[in-house]
Design a protein around this motif. Sequence first.
Motif, mmCIF file in Angstrom:
data_model
loop_
_atom_site.group_PDB
_atom_site.id
_atom_site.type_symbol
_atom_site.label_atom_id
_atom_site.label_comp_id
_atom_site.label_asym_id
_atom_site.label_seq_id
_atom_site.Cartn_x
_atom_site.Cartn_y
_atom_site.Cartn_z
ATOM 1 N N SER A 5 0.400 4.038 -3.065
ATOM 2 C CA SER A 5 -0.761 4.924 -2.986
ATOM 3 C C SER A 5 -0.622 5.906 -1.829
ATOM 4 C CB SER A 5 -2.044 4.108 -2.825
ATOM 5 O OG SER A 5 -3.174 4.949 -2.728
ATOM 6 N N HIS A 6 -0.201 5.416 -0.662
ATOM 7 C CA HIS A 6 -0.023 6.290 0.501
ATOM 8 C C HIS A 6 0.979 7.399 0.195
ATOM 9 C CE1 HIS A 6 -1.393 3.009 3.587
ATOM 10 N NE2 HIS A 6 -2.399 3.607 2.988
ATOM 11 N N LEU A 17 -0.472 9.968 -2.512
ATOM 12 C CA LEU A 17 -1.504 10.811 -1.906
ATOM 13 C C LEU A 17 -0.888 11.838 -0.951
ATOM 14 C CD1 LEU A 17 -4.281 8.162 -1.178
ATOM 15 C CD2 LEU A 17 -4.473 10.113 -2.725
ATOM 16 N N GLY A 73 0.796 -1.219 0.000
ATOM 17 C CA GLY A 73 0.000 0.000 0.000
ATOM 18 C C GLY A 73 0.827 1.267 0.000
#
Length: 230
Positions: A156-157, A160, A153
């Motif tokens: 994406s983290h 963002l 993940g």
Amino acid sequence: MAKRTFFVAGTDTDVGKTLISTGLLEAANQRGLSTVAVKPIAAGCEQTEAGLRNSDALQLQQAASIKLSYEQVNPISLEPPIAPHIAAQQAGRRLDADRIAALCRGVMMQPADFMVIEGAGGWRVPLNHRQTLADVPKLLHTPVILVVGMKLGCISHTLLTVEAIVKDGLRLAGWVANRAEPQMSCYSENLETLKSMLSAPLLGEVPHIEDITAQNVAKYIDLAPLLADQ
């Protein structure tokens, strides 16, 4: 006044912000630079004879070459290891970005060559109903170093968080890949994806370290991009 000040943020909680912050301080120490650090808010403090103490803040205090009192390094100490605004509410306190920025400015007045301000949790950790911790580096106009916890993940983290940093009008000075999970699947592929999608320099790729010390982390940190662009 501190010549170079950076806000150290993380893609999430428990991604190694303190680990990397102490490594940055030690890398600067080894270059002969004077260093100072502040963790303005710390939740998860223990009661001691001297008062509330946070292990992360103590590590920063020890790693910095300019020795400040604990209260200067960690002016806002909260006991429960939960979201800071909730811990503050339980303690009958109110967190405010302007006050926190003022506390940081006090430390920034130290005659240091290199300073780190370590955040808490991720980029949008609330302080109250209208402010987040991101408002502090915004008020200070401080460039950001992002600690990326290399785990499922993280792409994406990271994207963002970088998007939010840029939207807030701040500059991403660099990022550090910290191998939070030693057995992460497709680690190199994830790292290469981040390298291709982020324009800021990669300051270090820190492996999973059993013997966690600032000296061991500093071996993997490259300060050159931070010292060249300011």
